[in-house]
Design a protein around this motif. Sequence first.
Motif, PDB file in Angstrom:
ATOM      1  N   GLU A  82       0.792  -1.226   0.000  1.00 19.19           N
ATOM      2  CA  GLU A  82       0.000   0.000   0.000  1.00 19.19           C
ATOM      3  C   GLU A  82       0.825   1.277   0.000  1.00 19.19           C
ATOM      4  O   GLU A  82       0.335   2.316  -0.427  1.00 19.19           O
ATOM      5  CB  GLU A  82      -0.948  -0.003   1.206  1.00 19.19           C
ATOM      6  N   ASP A  83       2.051   1.247   0.503  1.00 14.82           N
ATOM      7  CA  ASP A  83       2.849   2.477   0.542  1.00 14.82           C
ATOM      8  C   ASP A  83       4.236   2.214  -0.024  1.00 14.82           C
ATOM      9  O   ASP A  83       4.756   1.103   0.012  1.00 14.82           O
ATOM     10  CB  ASP A  83       2.944   3.017   1.970  1.00 14.82           C
ATOM     11  N   LEU A  84       4.834   3.277  -0.561  1.00 14.69           N
ATOM     12  CA  LEU A  84       6.094   3.169  -1.283  1.00 14.69           C
ATOM     13  C   LEU A  84       7.261   2.694  -0.416  1.00 14.69           C
ATOM     14  O   LEU A  84       8.057   1.854  -0.867  1.00 14.69           O
ATOM     15  CB  LEU A  84       6.417   4.508  -1.939  1.00 14.69           C
ATOM     16  N   ARG A 146       2.983   5.811  -9.886  1.00  9.94           N
ATOM     17  CA  ARG A 146       1.633   5.831  -9.321  1.00  9.94           C
ATOM     18  C   ARG A 146       1.611   6.550  -7.980  1.00  9.94           C
ATOM     19  O   ARG A 146       0.689   7.318  -7.683  1.00  9.94           O
ATOM     20  CB  ARG A 146       1.123   4.400  -9.131  1.00  9.94           C
ATOM     21  N   ALA A 147       2.650   6.329  -7.167  1.00 13.22           N
ATOM     22  CA  ALA A 147       2.725   6.998  -5.859  1.00 13.22           C
ATOM     23  C   ALA A 147       2.788   8.511  -6.027  1.00 13.22           C
ATOM     24  O   ALA A 147       2.152   9.254  -5.274  1.00 13.22           O
ATOM     25  CB  ALA A 147       3.948   6.494  -5.092  1.00 13.22           C
ATOM     26  N   GLU A 150      -0.690   9.792  -7.315  1.00  6.73           N
ATOM     27  CA  GLU A 150      -1.761   9.757  -6.311  1.00  6.73           C
ATOM     28  C   GLU A 150      -1.440  10.599  -5.087  1.00  6.73           C
ATOM     29  O   GLU A 150      -2.198  10.588  -4.109  1.00  6.73           O
ATOM     30  CB  GLU A 150      -2.015   8.300  -5.912  1.00  6.73           C
ATOM     31  N   GLU A 152       1.038  10.335  -2.957  1.00  7.85           N
ATOM     32  CA  GLU A 152       1.634   9.629  -1.829  1.00  7.85           C
ATOM     33  C   GLU A 152       2.997  10.222  -1.472  1.00  7.85           C
ATOM     34  O   GLU A 152       3.423  10.192  -0.323  1.00  7.85           O
ATOM     35  CB  GLU A 152       1.766   8.148  -2.175  1.00  7.85           C
ATOM     36  N   THR A 153       3.685  10.756  -2.471  1.00 12.39           N
ATOM     37  CA  THR A 153       5.003  11.339  -2.264  1.00 12.39           C
ATOM     38  C   THR A 153       5.194  12.502  -3.224  1.00 12.39           C
ATOM     39  O   THR A 153       4.470  12.610  -4.227  1.00 12.39           O
ATOM     40  CB  THR A 153       6.119  10.296  -2.474  1.00 12.39           C
ATOM     41  N   PRO A 202       6.458  11.539   2.810  1.00 10.88           N
ATOM     42  CA  PRO A 202       5.120  11.973   2.395  1.00 10.88           C
ATOM     43  C   PRO A 202       5.111  13.461   2.092  1.00 10.88           C
ATOM     44  O   PRO A 202       5.818  14.245   2.733  1.00 10.88           O
ATOM     45  CB  PRO A 202       4.244  11.652   3.616  1.00 10.88           C
TER      46      PRO A 202
END
Length: 219
Positions: A82-84, A146-147, A150, A152-153, A202
């Motif tokens: 779910e997270d990088l 994708r991160a 979206e 995420e980073t 993040p």
Amino acid sequence: MSGTTRGRPRAFDRDRALLEAARLFWRYGYSGTSTRALTTALGLSTSSLYAAFGSKAGLFEEAVRTYAERYREIYRRAVAEEDLPTVVERVLVDSVHEFTQPDDVHPGCLLSSAAMTDSTSTLDTSAHYAELHAWNERALRERVERAVREGETDAVDAAALAGLVESVVHGLSVRARLGAGREDLLATARLAHEVICARFPPPAVTPGGGRRPRAARSR
């Protein structure tokens, strides 16, 4: 004990045969592994080896594909996280565990193997390895993209980051082949994970939910 019982061959275990053959191929390459060495290690006659795998080349191809797919599966599982930071951690840590599997279930490290510089009439090993490497790196790059997309980073060079992770994986592979232990390699993998993840914390946000500029890093 009757003569027929005494001469009965042991049951054929295909998985065990592939493991023993892979050990020889990984160490000596395709050309450097003789059919005689294979039949001795596998406990098979030449005719039985050909009946099971078609040829020496067929045995090599099945061994490479069987064990190479284990490396692809590492990336397939990792990019589903779910997270990088966890994605990167899974690639590095799971690779170390794969490189250091017990000898009774694993032939050795494929990535730094002599098999990767050899070829057969039926399988271009270098091409197969190049495809595997490209697939792994592409899967990781797309997950980084994708991160970023979206939120995420913050923006990061996905291709460079994927290349960095791959470089660390290959370095761990070489060290494993040279005899480094699992705990030593895991310590390196975890430090690399910490350093890499420092590049994509993040994204900073304002109290209202919007992003704000991050303070410059101290040098």
